[in-house]
Design an enzyme around this catalytic site. Structure first.
Site, PDB file in Angstrom:
ATOM      1  N   ASP A 235     -27.150  11.233  15.216  1.00 24.91           N
ATOM      2  CA  ASP A 235     -26.217  10.459  14.394  1.00 24.91           C
ATOM      3  C   ASP A 235     -26.973   9.705  13.302  1.00 24.91           C
ATOM      4  OD1 ASP A 235     -24.182  11.206  16.198  1.00 24.91           O
ATOM      5  OD2 ASP A 235     -24.635   9.495  17.484  1.00 24.91           O
TER       6      ASP A 235
ATOM      7  N   ASP B 282     -23.806  14.048  13.308  1.00 14.33           N
ATOM      8  CA  ASP B 282     -22.694  13.231  12.809  1.00 14.33           C
ATOM      9  C   ASP B 282     -23.204  12.296  11.720  1.00 14.33           C
ATOM     10  OD1 ASP B 282     -21.031  14.396  14.672  1.00 14.33           O
ATOM     11  OD2 ASP B 282     -21.142  12.738  16.102  1.00 14.33           O
TER      12      ASP B 282
ATOM     13  N   ASP C  50     -26.999  14.924  20.555  1.00 14.98           N
ATOM     14  CA  ASP C  50     -26.745  15.169  19.143  1.00 14.98           C
ATOM     15  C   ASP C  50     -27.508  14.108  18.358  1.00 14.98           C
ATOM     16  OD1 ASP C  50     -25.299  12.863  19.574  1.00 14.98           O
ATOM     17  OD2 ASP C  50     -23.347  13.744  19.165  1.00 14.98           O
TER      18      ASP C  50
END
Length: 479
Positions: free
Chosen positions: A317, A405, A315
């Site tokens: 961030d 995120d 992912d």
């Protein structure tokens, strides 16, 4: 005009499942049976490749000896192997029976977790002896055991193996024999025994037993879904569920929004994110935050910052803030609103800030900070990515879903948040323990407290200096 496919009898118009490409392994299967099964699959609309290549999505084998099969596969020098499903003949049989590709379940897999194995083609001469490097890396083996004990809720053993693994990952050299680890901290007798077995034979009975354990495989499968933690996975397992199809069909299972999105976009968000995609997302978030305020500060953090030269991650961030005190509280909602307007927001969970300086310092270890944050699934268009998307073969959508995120601390907390979001879990734990035990200070993602006062920091280097440590680069922060 329909063009025949080279080396095959079927035409493109006969293919029903564009996103699935099969390769049948002839080993153990035999040439005549492989030919028969190939014709059967093609007659039902499946694409079957004659040669194993990066285009293949599903490898089917009747050789259920995981170690020998994976050794053979590794020897084919296929770059996309980690993204392929390596399956037993039961998946093929089920798919032929249904007339379509069935969902991959744990029982279908032939997998000694290939993230932890590599094939070494050449021997290395050490002194007068010729030795072959182990197929299983010791640090990854210890990580498997740590994860297993985490699933079993035995925190002491989980922490011990995780510390040992982190120490090995931090070494600038590859461990070739147990003597190489003399004097290193956090390597207990159990960890050393596992390492010695691997270094001598290339395998660990305990690790291989763990990897082949049904419960471990099932919990690992379930926890790979966005929004599913170990406790939920354990509850599903105790309820007799063993596959995604079991979960989705169970009448008593009520998925929350995060879990629903996790299953909906599983194919995308379980696939690695490329560095080019991370850069494209950075540009996308930067555009969104600049629309809210031109003086915003945006920093890529997490794995892509921690691993120098890292090509792929899971992912992306970001830390985002502004130099104007108090204005950071509106940044995330502004970004969310802009992504919605652009039609790029597939999922969002927003947590408002609960940060309160009056409640600091905290004497308890907290895994999450109290800054405003949001957990997103973003639609990333291929046109934004230099070199194109890292997508599945045959995926013609032109976009993919990616996990993002965002965390938004006040500017005077920025350095502490950046440090807290850059480093392995073990590194962050050890750094805080060092601050407490060696310096009698309290460190977390919010602040550094020295007995009677809070210490100011505008950069990560300031924090290391307060602790009396040399600055540790992000890519060195394993242990």
């Amino acid at each position: 005009m329909v063009q025949p496919r080279s080396g095959r009898n079927e035409t493109v118009s006969e293919v029903r499942f564009q996103g699935v490409r099969l390769y049948l392994v002839e080993r153990k299967m035999g040439r005549s049976r492989r030919s028969f099964l190939t014709q059967l699959a093609r007659s039902k609309g499946f694409m079957v490749e004659d040669v194993l290549s990066d285009a293949v999505t599903h490898v089917v084998s009747e050789d259920c000896q995981a170690s020998s099969l994976w050794t053979w596969l590794r020897g084919r020098d296929v770059k996309n192997l980690p993204a392929m499903h390596v399956l037993g003949i039961s998946w093929f049989t089920d798919s032929m029976k249904e007339g379509k590709p069935v969902a991959v379940e744990t029982r279908h897999l032939i997998e000694v977790d290939h993230l932890f194995f590599c094939l070494v083609h050449s021997c290395i001469v050490l002194g007068s002896a010729i030795t072959r490097p182990p197929l299983l890396f010791p640090q990854d083996a210890l990580e498997v055991l740590a994860e297993s004990y985490e699933f079993k809720e035995i925190p002491g053993r989980c922490l011990a193996f995780r510390r040992a693994s982190s120490v090995l990952k931090s070494l600038p050299w590859a461990v070739r024999c147990l003597r190489d680890t003399e004097g290193l901290p956090c390597l207990g007798e159990h960890s050393k025994a596992v390492m010695e077995e691997i270094l001598q034979s290339g395998h660990s009975f305990e690790v291989e037993k763990t990897l082949s354990d049904e419960k471990y495989q099932t919990l690992k499968l379930f926890t790979s879904v966005f929004g599913v933690g170990p406790k939920t996975a354990e509850k599903w397992y105790r309820g007799g569920l063993r596959s995604f199809s079991d979960v989705l069909a169970a009448p008593g299972i009520h998925l929350n929004r995060m879990q629903q999105s996790g299953f909906l976009h599983y194919g995308d968000i379980s696939r690695a994110v490329s560095k080019a995609e991370a850069r494209a997302l950075g540009n996308l978030i930067d555009e969104a935050v600049r629309a809210v305020t031109p003086d915003a500060v945006l920093a890529l953090t997490g794995g892509f910052r921690r691993y120098r030269g890292k090509e792929f991650g899971h992912d992306v961030d970001f830390i985002v803030t502004t130099r104007e005190p108090g204005k950071e509280e509106k940044l995330l909602t502004g970004i969310i609103e802009r992504l919605k307007q652009q039609g790029l927001l597939l999922y969002c969970e927003y947590n408002a800030s609960t940060f309160d300086m009056v409640k600091l310092p905290s004497h308890q270890f907290e895994a999450m900070d109290h800054f405003a944050k949001c957990f997103l699934i973003v639609r990333l268009e291929g046109g934004r990515v230099e070199g194109g998307l890292h997508g599945a073969e045959g995926d013609g959508r032109g976009w993919r879903a990616v996990r993002v995120d965002l965390v938004s601390p006040p500017m005077d907390r920025y350095a502490f948040a950046l440090l807290g979001w850059t480093g392995s879990r073990q590194f962050e734990r050890d750094l805080r323990r060092f601050a407490r035990a060696e310096r009698r200070m309290l460190l977390d993602n919010h602040t550094l407290y020295d007995k009677t006062k809070f210490l100011a920091a505008t950069t990560e280097k300031d924090i290391f200096a307060h602790l009396g440590l040399e600055y540790i680069e992000p890519w060195q922060r394993n242990a």
